[in-house]
Design a protein around this motif. Structure first.
Motif, PDB file in Angstrom:
ATOM      1  N   THR A 233      -0.909  24.874  32.339  1.00 48.32           N
ATOM      2  CA  THR A 233      -0.792  24.753  30.811  1.00 48.32           C
ATOM      3  C   THR A 233       0.691  25.085  30.841  1.00 48.32           C
ATOM      4  OG1 THR A 233      -1.903  26.976  30.894  1.00 48.32           O
ATOM      5  CG2 THR A 233      -3.053  24.526  30.893  1.00 48.32           C
ATOM      6  N   PRO A 234       2.067  23.830  31.341  1.00 46.30           N
ATOM      7  CA  PRO A 234       2.800  24.215  31.116  1.00 46.30           C
ATOM      8  C   PRO A 234       3.529  24.113  29.248  1.00 46.30           C
ATOM      9  CG  PRO A 234       3.160  22.425  32.039  1.00 46.30           C
ATOM     10  CD  PRO A 234       1.371  22.279  31.865  1.00 46.30           C
ATOM     11  N   LEU A 235       2.705  23.413  28.668  1.00 42.48           N
ATOM     12  CA  LEU A 235       3.186  23.126  27.352  1.00 42.48           C
ATOM     13  C   LEU A 235       2.385  24.349  25.909  1.00 42.48           C
ATOM     14  CD1 LEU A 235       4.312  20.683  25.310  1.00 42.48           C
ATOM     15  CD2 LEU A 235       2.071  20.075  25.191  1.00 42.48           C
ATOM     16  N   GLN A 236       3.152  24.422  25.218  1.00 42.74           N
ATOM     17  CA  GLN A 236       3.015  25.185  24.131  1.00 42.74           C
ATOM     18  C   GLN A 236       2.912  24.470  22.928  1.00 42.74           C
ATOM     19  OE1 GLN A 236       4.721  29.064  23.749  1.00 42.74           O
ATOM     20  NE2 GLN A 236       3.212  30.193  26.370  1.00 42.74           N
ATOM     21  N   ILE A 237       2.021  24.609  22.352  1.00 41.88           N
ATOM     22  CA  ILE A 237       2.261  23.745  20.477  1.00 41.88           C
ATOM     23  C   ILE A 237       1.804  25.113  19.695  1.00 41.88           C
ATOM     24  CG2 ILE A 237       1.739  21.860  21.582  1.00 41.88           C
ATOM     25  CD1 ILE A 237      -0.932  22.073  19.456  1.00 41.88           C
ATOM     26  N   GLN A 238       2.492  25.073  18.181  1.00 43.72           N
ATOM     27  CA  GLN A 238       2.718  25.568  17.885  1.00 43.72           C
ATOM     28  C   GLN A 238       1.275  24.992  16.288  1.00 43.72           C
ATOM     29  OE1 GLN A 238       5.499  25.211  18.525  1.00 43.72           O
ATOM     30  NE2 GLN A 238       4.985  26.708  19.470  1.00 43.72           N
ATOM     31  N   ALA A 239       0.409  25.796  16.197  1.00 44.81           N
ATOM     32  CA  ALA A 239      -0.142  25.431  14.563  1.00 44.81           C
ATOM     33  C   ALA A 239      -1.597  25.882  14.081  1.00 44.81           C
ATOM     34  CB  ALA A 239      -1.518  24.046  15.390  1.00 44.81           C
ATOM     35  N   VAL A 240      -1.437  25.769  12.645  1.00 47.65           N
ATOM     36  CA  VAL A 240      -2.714  26.632  12.004  1.00 47.65           C
ATOM     37  C   VAL A 240      -3.854  26.473  11.845  1.00 47.65           C
ATOM     38  CG1 VAL A 240      -0.367  27.730  10.334  1.00 47.65           C
ATOM     39  CG2 VAL A 240      -1.990  25.604  10.547  1.00 47.65           C
ATOM     40  N   CYS A 241      -5.095  27.676  11.581  1.00 45.39           N
ATOM     41  CA  CYS A 241      -6.542  27.359  11.929  1.00 45.39           C
ATOM     42  C   CYS A 241      -6.867  27.903  10.871  1.00 45.39           C
ATOM     43  CB  CYS A 241      -6.779  28.189  12.993  1.00 45.39           C
ATOM     44  SG  CYS A 241      -8.810  27.569  13.201  1.00 45.39           S
ATOM     45  N   ALA A 242      -8.056  27.666  10.100  1.00 44.50           N
ATOM     46  CA  ALA A 242      -8.752  27.643   9.139  1.00 44.50           C
ATOM     47  C   ALA A 242      -9.412  29.358   9.843  1.00 44.50           C
ATOM     48  CB  ALA A 242      -9.954  26.789   8.619  1.00 44.50           C
ATOM     49  N   PRO A 243      -9.335  30.330   8.921  1.00 41.87           N
ATOM     50  CA  PRO A 243     -10.148  31.675   9.965  1.00 41.87           C
ATOM     51  C   PRO A 243     -11.150  31.500   9.846  1.00 41.87           C
ATOM     52  CG  PRO A 243      -9.241  31.767   7.281  1.00 41.87           C
ATOM     53  CD  PRO A 243      -8.984  30.518   7.156  1.00 41.87           C
ATOM     54  N   HIS A 244     -12.450  30.448   9.471  1.00 43.78           N
ATOM     55  CA  HIS A 244     -13.228  30.607   9.789  1.00 43.78           C
ATOM     56  C   HIS A 244     -13.588  29.677  11.313  1.00 43.78           C
ATOM     57  CE1 HIS A 244     -13.296  26.670   6.674  1.00 43.78           C
ATOM     58  NE2 HIS A 244     -13.836  26.526   7.602  1.00 43.78           N
ATOM     59  N   GLY A 245     -11.895  28.045  11.102  1.00 42.99           N
ATOM     60  CA  GLY A 245     -12.692  28.206  12.921  1.00 42.99           C
ATOM     61  C   GLY A 245     -11.747  28.627  14.002  1.00 42.99           C
ATOM     62  N   ALA A 255      -8.921  30.666  27.257  1.00 41.03           N
ATOM     63  CA  ALA A 255      -7.676  31.638  27.187  1.00 41.03           C
ATOM     64  C   ALA A 255      -6.806  30.655  26.974  1.00 41.03           C
ATOM     65  CB  ALA A 255      -7.607  32.395  28.599  1.00 41.03           C
ATOM     66  N   ARG A 256      -6.566  29.320  26.715  1.00 40.17           N
ATOM     67  CA  ARG A 256      -5.751  28.867  26.685  1.00 40.17           C
ATOM     68  C   ARG A 256      -4.713  29.160  25.097  1.00 40.17           C
ATOM     69  NH1 ARG A 256      -5.598  23.476  26.542  1.00 40.17           N
ATOM     70  NH2 ARG A 256      -8.347  23.406  27.324  1.00 40.17           N
ATOM     71  N   LEU A 257      -5.964  29.993  24.452  1.00 43.12           N
ATOM     72  CA  LEU A 257      -5.702  29.942  22.582  1.00 43.12           C
ATOM     73  C   LEU A 257      -4.887  31.943  22.680  1.00 43.12           C
ATOM     74  CD1 LEU A 257      -5.500  29.483  19.529  1.00 43.12           C
ATOM     75  CD2 LEU A 257      -8.535  30.076  19.951  1.00 43.12           C
ATOM     76  N   ASP A 265      -0.314  30.386   3.607  1.00 48.30           N
ATOM     77  CA  ASP A 265      -1.357  30.233   2.886  1.00 48.30           C
ATOM     78  C   ASP A 265      -2.806  30.337   3.637  1.00 48.30           C
ATOM     79  OD1 ASP A 265      -1.849  28.861   5.396  1.00 48.30           O
ATOM     80  OD2 ASP A 265      -1.377  26.507   4.843  1.00 48.30           O
ATOM     81  N   GLY A 266      -2.906  31.038   4.002  1.00 47.82           N
ATOM     82  CA  GLY A 266      -4.720  31.850   4.385  1.00 47.82           C
ATOM     83  C   GLY A 266      -4.852  31.617   5.825  1.00 47.82           C
ATOM     84  N   ARG A 267      -3.418  30.721   5.891  1.00 49.47           N
ATOM     85  CA  ARG A 267      -4.658  30.176   7.524  1.00 49.47           C
ATOM     86  C   ARG A 267      -4.022  31.456   8.453  1.00 49.47           C
ATOM     87  NH1 ARG A 267      -3.630  23.836   7.393  1.00 49.47           N
ATOM     88  NH2 ARG A 267      -1.965  24.290   6.386  1.00 49.47           N
ATOM     89  N   ILE A 268      -4.291  30.710  10.212  1.00 47.44           N
ATOM     90  CA  ILE A 268      -4.138  31.900  10.839  1.00 47.44           C
ATOM     91  C   ILE A 268      -3.345  30.994  11.669  1.00 47.44           C
ATOM     92  CG2 ILE A 268      -4.432  32.987  12.776  1.00 47.44           C
ATOM     93  CD1 ILE A 268      -5.708  34.260  10.105  1.00 47.44           C
ATOM     94  N   GLU A 269      -2.251  31.895  11.801  1.00 51.84           N
ATOM     95  CA  GLU A 269      -1.158  30.845  12.857  1.00 51.84           C
ATOM     96  C   GLU A 269      -1.524  31.332  14.469  1.00 51.84           C
ATOM     97  OE1 GLU A 269       2.420  33.181  12.562  1.00 51.84           O
ATOM     98  OE2 GLU A 269       3.534  31.313  11.271  1.00 51.84           O
ATOM     99  N   VAL A 270      -1.262  30.726  15.228  1.00 51.99           N
ATOM    100  CA  VAL A 270      -2.089  30.131  16.709  1.00 51.99           C
ATOM    101  C   VAL A 270      -0.857  29.242  17.279  1.00 51.99           C
ATOM    102  CG1 VAL A 270      -4.462  30.058  16.047  1.00 51.99           C
ATOM    103  CG2 VAL A 270      -3.240  27.523  16.034  1.00 51.99           C
ATOM    104  N   VAL A 271      -0.883  29.598  19.151  1.00 48.83           N
ATOM    105  CA  VAL A 271      -0.785  29.262  19.636  1.00 48.83           C
ATOM    106  C   VAL A 271      -1.370  28.404  21.069  1.00 48.83           C
ATOM    107  CG1 VAL A 271       1.551  28.977  21.465  1.00 48.83           C
ATOM    108  CG2 VAL A 271       1.826  30.223  19.159  1.00 48.83           C
ATOM    109  N   ILE A 272      -1.627  27.407  21.238  1.00 53.89           N
ATOM    110  CA  ILE A 272      -2.287  26.429  21.915  1.00 53.89           C
ATOM    111  C   ILE A 272      -1.366  25.693  23.452  1.00 53.89           C
ATOM    112  CG2 ILE A 272      -4.324  24.536  22.736  1.00 53.89           C
ATOM    113  CD1 ILE A 272      -4.232  25.184  19.090  1.00 53.89           C
ATOM    114  N   ARG A 273      -2.174  26.371  24.560  1.00 54.76           N
ATOM    115  CA  ARG A 273      -1.368  26.200  25.930  1.00 54.76           C
ATOM    116  C   ARG A 273      -2.064  24.156  26.364  1.00 54.76           C
ATOM    117  NH1 ARG A 273      -2.512  30.513  27.650  1.00 54.76           N
ATOM    118  NH2 ARG A 273      -3.170  30.095  29.785  1.00 54.76           N
TER     119      ARG A 273
END
Length: 315
Positions: A233-245, A255-257, A265-273
């Motif tokens: 999983t060499p690729l990493q992307i950035q995203a934001v997620c609603a807390p309940h998600g 483990a890729r999360l 805005d209250g959403r959670i920053e995440v990195v996904i591989r």
């Protein structure tokens, strides 16, 4: 608790040949009255123990009888014999050895050990999945023996592309990951990992393994597994997620999360591989209710294209 005490007393008798109720009470932190009751219970249960009265007296095993379970408590013995049960993934040789060890237990403890061996059923198949019986690879026993004896092996190996090679390796350990078995070895080219079901031949030599000083198999495997995950999983992307998600993402991505802090805005920053942009966009398209990809732009473009295709197909 009492079963643990009785096993402890039995082991004391084996080590010291003779013990007094006072010694038992002091070591097990119980009263002398309880110690005497426990010693009487051993005798009444059929353990060959007897008492000597008067000065210099105490409790002894008849004829120096022994039950060699050095240091095991009753709970540890029960845990050990779970491995001997029909649900265990242990090899037949291990199960047979443990069943013989059960017979070395005194009669009062044997019943619980035998019950432990048949008290658990493990079904590794997920609901709805196809049942597949995984058999140990052909050369597993030979390679494990080489690891234990510390000898080099002339190894024939077929790689993922079907190319066959032969080399001399220094076996350092064997790892089972899911249904697959791996040999961790040193070679002339450095540390290498071989899938044992791809081994085509394994001929032990008489030459000793050169084992690196301080080598730890578990630590080495963690490093190998981390490197394999990075390559898969060499690729990493950035995203934001609603807390309940976040819980949904954890179930979907494992483990890729990587979960970060809160955005403005209250959403959670995440990195996904993931493996590549297109495949990762396909995975995330079904999670659009909770997730917004912020980068890289290529993943966002793929998501937009998938969305347009879905609208065209189903609108």
């Amino acid at each position: 608790m009492r079963t643990d005490r009785l096993v402890a007393i039995l082991l004391m008798l084996q080590r010291r040949e003779q013990v007094t109720a006072a010694e038992v009470a002091r070591e097990l932190e119980i009263s002398e009255r309880t110690a005497r009751r426990d010693l009487d219970a051993l005798a009444m249960a059929g353990v060959p123990v007897y008492s000597l009265q008067g000065r210099g007296g105490g409790w002894r095993l008849v004829g120096g009888a022994r039950t060699d379970l050095s240091g095991l408590t009753a709970s540890e013995a029960r845990a050990l014999f779970l491995v001997a049960g029909p649900a265990s993934a242990a090899t037949p040789a291990v199960k047979a050895a443990l069943r013989k060890l059960v017979q070395a237990l005194p009669e009062p403890f044997r019943v619980q050990a035998e019950a432990a061996a048949s008290s658990l059923v493990m079904d590794p198949q997920r609901w709805g999945s196809t049942r597949i019986e995984h058999r140990p690879p052909r050369f597993l026993d030979e390679l494990q023996d080489a690891v234990i004896r510390g000898v080099q092996v002339r190894l024939g190996y077929v790689d993922g592309n079907g190319a066959e090679t032969e080399r001399t390796v220094h076996p350092l350990g064997i790892v089972a990951k899911g249904p697959s078995w791996y040999l961790v070895s040193d070679t002339e080219a450095g540390r290498r990992t071989f899938r044992i079901d791809r081994v085509s031949s394994a001929d032990p030599t008489d030459d000793p393994v050169h084992r690196p000083e301080g080598f730890d198999l578990a630590e080495s495997w963690r490093e190998i597994a981390d490197e394999v995950d990075r390559k898969r999983t060499p690729l990493q992307i950035q995203a934001v997620c609603a807390p309940h998600g976040i819980g949904v993402l954890r179930m979907a991505l494992g483990a890729r999360l990587q979960v970060g802090g809160s955005a403005t805005d209250g959403r959670i920053e995440v990195v996904i591989r993931g493996h590549n942009e297109y495949m990762l966009a396909g995975e995330l398209a079904g999670l659009v209710e909770w997730v917004e990809v912020t980068g890289p732009p290529g993943v966002r473009d793929h998501l937009a294209s998938i969305g347009n295709a879905l609208v065209e197909r189903y609108a």
